[in-house]
Every structure is written in C-alpha cells, then in structure tokens.
Design a protein around this motif. Structure first.
Motif, mmCIF file in Angstrom:
data_model
loop_
_atom_site.group_PDB
_atom_site.id
_atom_site.type_symbol
_atom_site.label_atom_id
_atom_site.label_comp_id
_atom_site.label_asym_id
_atom_site.label_seq_id
_atom_site.Cartn_x
_atom_site.Cartn_y
_atom_site.Cartn_z
ATOM 1 N N LEU A 63 -7.472 -3.564 -1.361
ATOM 2 C CA LEU A 63 -7.192 -2.724 -0.193
ATOM 3 C C LEU A 63 -6.342 -3.469 0.832
ATOM 4 O O LEU A 63 -5.491 -2.874 1.500
ATOM 5 C CB LEU A 63 -8.505 -2.253 0.435
ATOM 6 C CG LEU A 63 -9.356 -1.312 -0.426
ATOM 7 C CD1 LEU A 63 -10.629 -0.923 0.304
ATOM 8 C CD2 LEU A 63 -8.573 -0.063 -0.808
ATOM 9 N N SER A 64 -6.562 -4.784 0.946
ATOM 10 C CA SER A 64 -5.744 -5.562 1.869
ATOM 11 C C SER A 64 -4.284 -5.570 1.433
ATOM 12 O O SER A 64 -3.373 -5.356 2.240
ATOM 13 C CB SER A 64 -6.283 -6.992 1.945
ATOM 14 O OG SER A 64 -5.427 -7.803 2.731
ATOM 15 N N LEU A 65 -4.062 -5.801 0.120
ATOM 16 C CA LEU A 65 -2.690 -5.777 -0.386
ATOM 17 C C LEU A 65 -2.085 -4.390 -0.244
ATOM 18 O O LEU A 65 -0.921 -4.234 0.142
ATOM 19 C CB LEU A 65 -2.679 -6.214 -1.847
ATOM 20 C CG LEU A 65 -2.878 -7.706 -2.121
ATOM 21 C CD1 LEU A 65 -3.006 -7.957 -3.608
ATOM 22 C CD2 LEU A 65 -1.734 -8.514 -1.536
ATOM 23 N N ALA A 66 -2.898 -3.362 -0.563
ATOM 24 C CA ALA A 66 -2.394 -1.991 -0.455
ATOM 25 C C ALA A 66 -2.025 -1.663 0.988
ATOM 26 O O ALA A 66 -1.006 -1.001 1.252
ATOM 27 C CB ALA A 66 -3.439 -1.008 -0.983
ATOM 28 N N ASN A 67 -2.844 -2.137 1.924
ATOM 29 C CA ASN A 67 -2.534 -1.876 3.343
ATOM 30 C C ASN A 67 -1.244 -2.577 3.774
ATOM 31 O O ASN A 67 -0.457 -2.030 4.558
ATOM 32 C CB ASN A 67 -3.700 -2.336 4.213
ATOM 33 C CG ASN A 67 -4.904 -1.417 4.092
ATOM 34 O OD1 ASN A 67 -4.742 -0.250 3.732
ATOM 35 N ND2 ASN A 67 -6.085 -1.926 4.363
ATOM 36 N N ARG A 68 -1.029 -3.799 3.249
ATOM 37 C CA ARG A 68 0.205 -4.509 3.601
ATOM 38 C C ARG A 68 1.421 -3.794 3.034
ATOM 39 O O ARG A 68 2.469 -3.694 3.684
ATOM 40 C CB ARG A 68 0.128 -5.947 3.094
ATOM 41 C CG ARG A 68 -0.942 -6.768 3.812
ATOM 42 C CD ARG A 68 -1.105 -8.139 3.212
ATOM 43 N NE ARG A 68 0.087 -8.969 3.421
ATOM 44 C CZ ARG A 68 0.203 -10.215 2.971
ATOM 45 N NH1 ARG A 68 -0.815 -10.772 2.303
ATOM 46 N NH2 ARG A 68 1.307 -10.908 3.196
ATOM 47 N N VAL A 69 1.285 -3.288 1.794
ATOM 48 C CA VAL A 69 2.389 -2.518 1.210
ATOM 49 C C VAL A 69 2.586 -1.224 1.984
ATOM 50 O O VAL A 69 3.718 -0.826 2.298
ATOM 51 C CB VAL A 69 2.108 -2.237 -0.280
ATOM 52 C CG1 VAL A 69 3.168 -1.303 -0.857
ATOM 53 C CG2 VAL A 69 2.067 -3.538 -1.067
ATOM 54 N N GLU A 70 1.464 -0.563 2.307
ATOM 55 C CA GLU A 70 1.535 0.693 3.066
ATOM 56 C C GLU A 70 2.205 0.461 4.426
ATOM 57 O O GLU A 70 3.018 1.278 4.879
ATOM 58 C CB GLU A 70 0.124 1.253 3.284
ATOM 59 C CG GLU A 70 -0.515 1.869 2.055
ATOM 60 C CD GLU A 70 -0.109 3.305 1.870
ATOM 61 O OE1 GLU A 70 0.842 3.740 2.546
ATOM 62 O OE2 GLU A 70 -0.725 3.987 1.048
ATOM 63 N N THR A 71 1.873 -0.654 5.065
ATOM 64 C CA THR A 71 2.447 -0.930 6.389
ATOM 65 C C THR A 71 3.965 -1.020 6.320
ATOM 66 O O THR A 71 4.683 -0.451 7.163
ATOM 67 C CB THR A 71 1.860 -2.239 6.934
ATOM 68 O OG1 THR A 71 0.436 -2.110 7.043
ATOM 69 C CG2 THR A 71 2.436 -2.563 8.305
ATOM 70 N N GLU A 72 4.452 -1.724 5.299
ATOM 71 C CA GLU A 72 5.901 -1.864 5.174
ATOM 72 C C GLU A 72 6.559 -0.533 4.847
ATOM 73 O O GLU A 72 7.620 -0.195 5.385
ATOM 74 C CB GLU A 72 6.221 -2.905 4.099
ATOM 75 C CG GLU A 72 7.699 -3.260 4.040
ATOM 76 C CD GLU A 72 7.943 -4.512 3.226
ATOM 77 O OE1 GLU A 72 9.089 -4.716 2.792
ATOM 78 O OE2 GLU A 72 6.987 -5.298 3.035
ATOM 79 N N LEU A 73 5.906 0.239 3.966
ATOM 80 C CA LEU A 73 6.487 1.527 3.585
ATOM 81 C C LEU A 73 6.397 2.534 4.728
ATOM 82 O O LEU A 73 7.322 3.317 4.960
ATOM 83 C CB LEU A 73 5.776 2.064 2.341
ATOM 84 C CG LEU A 73 5.938 1.228 1.072
ATOM 85 C CD1 LEU A 73 5.100 1.815 -0.051
ATOM 86 C CD2 LEU A 73 7.403 1.158 0.646
ATOM 87 N N VAL A 74 5.256 2.531 5.432
ATOM 88 C CA VAL A 74 5.069 3.494 6.517
ATOM 89 C C VAL A 74 6.070 3.234 7.649
ATOM 90 O O VAL A 74 6.574 4.171 8.291
ATOM 91 C CB VAL A 74 3.616 3.446 7.031
ATOM 92 C CG1 VAL A 74 3.477 4.210 8.339
ATOM 93 C CG2 VAL A 74 2.680 4.026 5.981
ATOM 94 N N SER A 75 6.376 1.941 7.890
ATOM 95 C CA SER A 75 7.351 1.642 8.953
ATOM 96 C C SER A 75 8.716 2.245 8.630
ATOM 97 O O SER A 75 9.429 2.734 9.515
ATOM 98 C CB SER A 75 7.458 0.133 9.135
ATOM 99 O OG SER A 75 8.012 -0.476 7.980
ATOM 100 N N VAL A 76 9.065 2.241 7.345
ATOM 101 C CA VAL A 76 10.342 2.839 6.933
ATOM 102 C C VAL A 76 10.274 4.355 7.044
ATOM 103 O O VAL A 76 11.196 5.015 7.538
ATOM 104 C CB VAL A 76 10.696 2.396 5.507
ATOM 105 C CG1 VAL A 76 11.952 3.117 5.020
ATOM 106 C CG2 VAL A 76 10.895 0.892 5.447
#
Length: 644
Positions: A51-64
């Motif tokens: 979930l931590s890795l998924a959140n980090r990926v989500e953060t980068e994607l969501v910012s875009v």
C-alpha cells in the motif's frame, strides 16, 4: 548383572523416551507456531509495504491527472478560440510541470474553428527545450479521432490512463498518457469539445519499484491493467510479456488465477511459486487511478530461514540436554541397583538350593539393608521348612504334575480360539468350561459338517475327576467323528451310544445335547440325550426350548434318539448349559435353579455370545461367592445372524 541392566535400561529408556517425545512435541509446536506468527505478521507487513508503494505511485500519477484536469477546466471556462491562447496554456503547463513529457489539446471536427476540420496542438520536451507541432488531419494516416487516447475517454466521459507504450522515434522511452475530456455549453446543453492529455515517462516509477529490496532476493513488480509487465527483475519481460504469458510458460494455473484477481482490481495475500521459480508469499494491490496492479514478493525460504536456524539450535541444545539427562539417570540408577544386583545374585544361588551361602554384610540399615536381613531370616526358616516338606511333597508333586498335564490335555481338546470362524458372519458362538476339580467330565464342541452346517454340542459325564475326564475324551472323540460322518443329531447319538455301551463295565454315562445349524436358513436340527433343555432367546423373550429328552449315552445299546427341528431368525440365540449351572450352591445351601437362570437372562441384555456366556458365569460366581464349586460348569451360546 542382568537385573541391574534390566532396571537401569528400563529406567533410562522410559525417561529418555518421554523426554524426547515431549521435547519433539514442544519443538514442533514452537516451529509451527513461530511460522504461523511470522506468516501473520508477514501479511500485515506485506500489505503495508504494497500500500505504501501503491500510494507513492498514486501520488505521482494523481499529480499529473490534476494538472490535466485543470487544463480541461481552463478550456471549458476560458475563451480559447485562437491558437496563440491555446498554445500559451499548453506551453506554460508543460514548463511548470517538469514531470510531464508532453501535453496535447485535441478538438472535435470544427470545434476549434469553423474553417478547420480537426485541430490538435502538441507541446513536448526535446533535447532540454520545449518543442511544438500540430497533429494535422490528413487522409494518408489514421486520424487522431480514432486513436485510443482520444476515443476511450470520449466514449467513457471521464479521465482515462492509456496502456503504457514505448514511444519509438520520439522520446524513445516507456510512456503512458492521461486523457481528460472537456466540454462546452451551447444552446443550454453540455457538448463534447475535445480531449486534453499529458504524457509522462514511467522511468521514475520503474526505478521506484526496482529499488525495492525484500530480504536478499525479494522484489516488487508492476503490471498494467491488461497484465503487461511494467517493472520486474526479469528485464526481458518488461513490455514483452504479460502476467498470463509468464504463467502459461510455466504451466502454472495458480498464477493465472492470481493474475485474474489482479486485473480485476482486487488485493490479496497468497502462497505461490513466483516467476523466478521460488516458493514465495505474494501480496498484490491495485493502483486505482490507472487500474494497474502492484505486487510485492517475499521468498519463503529466506523468510523461514531464521525460524529454521533457531529450531536447529534448539534441537541441538535439547538433544544434548537429553543425552546428559540420560547419563545422569544411568549413574543414579547404577548407584541404586548395584547393591540390589549383589543381593539378586545371592538370591539366585539360594533359589538353586544353596542355603549355606553367606549374604553380604549389612552396613547401613536402609531399604536394602532391611531386605538383606529379611533374606537371612527367610533362609533360616526355609531350611527348616524344606527339611519337613521334602518327603511329603514329593508324592503330592508327582500327582499334581500328572493332574496338571491331564488338565492341559483336556483343555487342548476343547475349542479355545474365539471367534473360531471370523470369516463366517452368519452366526456368533462362544463357550467355556470350568471343572470343579483339576479335570472334569463336562465338555463342549462345535465343528462344520460341510460348508453350511455347523454342529454344536454340550455334554456332562456322570461323576467328576479323572474317570469322568477319561470318559469325556472318549465321548468327545466319538461325537465329532460320528457327527462329521452322519450329519443327523439322532443318528449321531444313536451310533455313539452303541459304541460306548459295549464293555461299559463301570456303567459310566453322559448326557448330551447335540444340534446342527443350517447357516443359510437358520434351521436347527437337534437331539437330546437326557440333557438339560437349552434356552431360546428370541425378540426379547426367553424360554426353555421344548425337546424330547432321550436316554443318556452309555448304559443301554440301541436306545432311540429323536431328531427335532426349530427355525432361528436373525438375532435369535440358543444358550446350552450343564447341570453345574443350575445346581450351583450359595452359602445357605440353596441351588441357583432353572428359574433363576431364566429370570437373569431375561433381565440382562446381551450384545454377543461372549458377553452372554461371561455375564452368566459372573452371576454364578456372585451367587456362589465363598462356596467351593461343587460341579463342572459349561456354557455354550450360539447367536444366528443370518446371511449378510
């Protein structure tokens, strides 16, 4: 030395055995409990990591995706009707967002300009600067209206991330595109106007996933919504293989099932064999914004390595402790058994008849010292007693030896193995004989005449002791031989009677009840030579079976013996007995009697023939408690079960 070894070895064996079993049980429980606890904690840790890795990926994607949404809102609310305004919006957005590789605003036909069929403005990074080009509508190539990044969000009406792709001839990198539709209000209606996009490289995400190190060989992996490998230790599989193609190449149906769960957006924790061929624990979780899946892999061997090493160390310590314990027990047992060994050797010499042997001197009056003193007193008493007993016991021992041999011979003539015919479920039979003296005149027998006919009998020879026993052996042998030859109860008794009556100067005789059971039909043909009537147990009812008693065997030749018949149904029983049962005497001199036997059998339920015979025998012992047995006691029970 033998006694010492026996006690010491048994003591060491018992203590060592139970210590080892208890230790193995504790060690096994500790290992499996530790494993279960570790697996439980592993699931929690794996979930947190994924979930931590998924959140980090989500953060980068969501910012875009937020940048693209803001461009979409700007195009909907602002009056962008000329290229200069549109290009300023796109170029400023690209310049202020270094993580975006390129952005596009693509319009529906005639939506940007009435004179232009289609218009798409594309700004992208090239060699450190921002470049620009228009995606012109032509007839030689497929129009951008039909490209996935345009069609899918147009039809779905919401933000959509494209499948990752390799931009050959352009950025030459692995990219993915975030597309958001924008609209305009015309005539009070919200009409679709176009798509605004942003391209990002997946290099940073791949580096993030690849940088994860779990133990020594564990890793994280990223898969697209179609199962395409985006990040994995198998570099050749990236953008060349899918989760399902890798599973298929390994013929692993379990991995295919996991892949179906992953692309459907589910999460889970499973034990499987990973694509590197290692037994592992896998936790997978979805990345909601793109529909991708993230997996973290924990090699099972590395996870359980510490638990196994700890178990091996504990096993070594434990078994070393057991060895030391066994050695300690051996030394203690040896110190205890050494004086007993000496005393045992002396007692064996005494047992051989040497009463003049000196016993070890008593130094300490502990348990062994008291035992030694008692032995010395016993030796003195035995010398006197044996001197007086030697002459009187010589003759008695000879007689007793002969009687014991006769008893063994008599017992060997009777069937003693029960159940005698375990392969025949049609009936259940059990019998016993207790002589009043060393040898007796009662006997029983049962044997097959042919495959379907079982002959059974109970007999009582007049008198007791050795004469009755000799007559019993003759009568039993004749009854069996004639039974197997003739096969009819009346004829059997008739021929045996004639043989016994010849030269019967001592006027000996025997009462016999002989029956032949047809195991297929349940029919019992029987004949009675002056014997007690058997008891019939049928459906809970108990009664004496009606039979015409004939003459006893032995006194008179050519005496007639009638053959009767009765049908036994499955569950019916016959109980045969001698007069030693009904004539058992209690302390007051009263007889047990036929009525008491009938009443007792009615009151007590029986499950099989053994239970019936033994229960009746126990009742006789209770009735005659404290009174010497006056007559031989014989019981035989046969229960008809019927064909299976």
């Amino acid at each position: 030395m033998k006694g010492n070894r026996s006690i010491a070895v048994r003591l060491i064996f018992v203590i060592t055995l139970w210590s080892t079993l208890i230790f193995i049980a504790a060690l096994g429980y500790n290992y499996y409990h530790s494993r279960a606890v570790l697996e439980g904690e592993l699931e929690s840790n794996a979930r947190n990591l994924a979930l931590s890795l998924a959140n980090r990926v989500e953060t980068e994607l969501v910012s875009v995706s937020r940048v693209v949404e803001e461009m979409s809102v700007s195009l909907e609310t602002g009056n962008y009707r000329d290229k200069r305004q549109l290009n300023n919006l796109l170029s400023q957005t690209l310049a202020s967002n270094p993580n975006i590789l390129g952005c596009t605003a693509a319009f529906e036909p005639y939506a940007f300009s009435r004179s232009s069929y289609g218009f798409a403005s594309y700004f992208y990074r090239e060699k450190g600067s921002i470049a620009y080009k228009e995606l012109q509508q032509t007839y030689s190539n497929l129009p951008y209206f039909f490209w996935d990044w345009y069609q899918i969000p147009r039809e779905l009406g919401h933000e959509e991330w494209s499948e990752p792709y390799f931009d050959e001839g352009g950025a030459n990198q692995l990219l993915t595109t975030c597309s958001v539709p924008f609209y305009e209000k015309r005539d009070g209606k919200r009409r679709f106007r176009g798509i605004v996009t942003a391209d990002i490289t997946l290099n940073s995400l791949m580096e993030l996933i690849s940088s994860v190190r779990i133990l020594r060989t564990g890793y994280a992996a990223l898969f697209s919504r179609q199962g395409m490998v985006l990040a994995h230790p198998l570099k050749n599989a990236v953008m060349n293989e899918t989760f399902f193609s890798l599973a298929e190449s390994r013929h692993d149906t379990g991995l295919r099932a996991i892949g179906r769960q992953m692309i459907s957006g589910k999460s889970g924790f499973v034990n499987c064999t990973n694509f590197l061929g290692e037994k592992s624990w896998l936790y997978y979780a979805p990345i909601r914004s793109t529909g991708w899946s993230l997996a973290v892999v924990f090699p099972e061997a590395e996870l359980m390595e510490n638990v196994w090493n700890l178990t091996v160390v504990m096993a070594f310590i434990g078994f070393s402790g057991i060895v030391l314990l066994s050695l300690t027990v051996f030394l203690i047992a040896r110190s205890i058994t050494r004086p007993l060994t000496t005393l045992a050797a002396t007692s064996r010499t005494i047992a051989d008849g040497n009463f003049d042997l000196e016993l070890p001197q008593v130094k300490i009056f502990d348990e062994v010292g008291v035992l030694t003193s008692s032995f010395q007193s016993m030796i003195t008493s035995l010398k006197e007693y044996i001197r007086n007993l030697t002459e009187t016991t010589a003759a008695k021992e000879r007689i007793q030896s002969e009687l014991k041999l006769a008893k063994d011979i008599q017992a060997s003539l009777l069937p003693r193995i029960f159940p005698p015919f375990p392969e025949r479920p049609e009936f259940d039979i059990f019998a016993l004989m207790h002589p009043a003296k060393e040898v007796g005149g009662d006997f029983y027998d049962f044997f097959f005449i042919d495959d379907n006919h079982l002959c059974f009998l109970v007999a009582d020879v007049a008198d007791k002791g050795v004469p009755a026993a000799l007559y019993m052996m003759v009568a039993k042998t004749l009854l069996k031989s004639e039974g197997q030859r003739l096969g009819d109860p009346g004829k059997i008794l008739f021929h045996v009677n004639n043989i016994l009556a010849e030269d019967n100067e001592s006027s000996m005789f025997a009462t016999v009840f002989c029956g032949i059971l047809d195991t297929a039909t349940g029919e019992v043909r029987f004949s009675n030579a002056g014997h007690n009537p058997p008891m019939l147990i049928r459906s809970g009812e108990v009664s004496f079976m009606g039979s015409t008693p004939g003459m006893v065997l032995g006194p008179i030749k050519n005496a007639p013996f009638a053959t009767g018949s009765i049908i036994l149904h499955p569950g019916d029983s016959l109980l045969l007995y001698t007069d030693g049962v009904t004539e058992a005497i209690d302390r007051q001199g009263g007889f047990f009697g036929e009525n008491s036997l009938l009443t007792f059998v009615r009151q007590v339920p029986f499950s099989d023939s053994r239970a019936m015979v033994l229960t009746v025998r126990e009742e006789l012992l209770r009735f005659s408690l404290g009174v010497e047995q006056s007559d031989d006691i014989t019981l035989l029970c046969v229960i008809y079960r019927g064909l299976p």
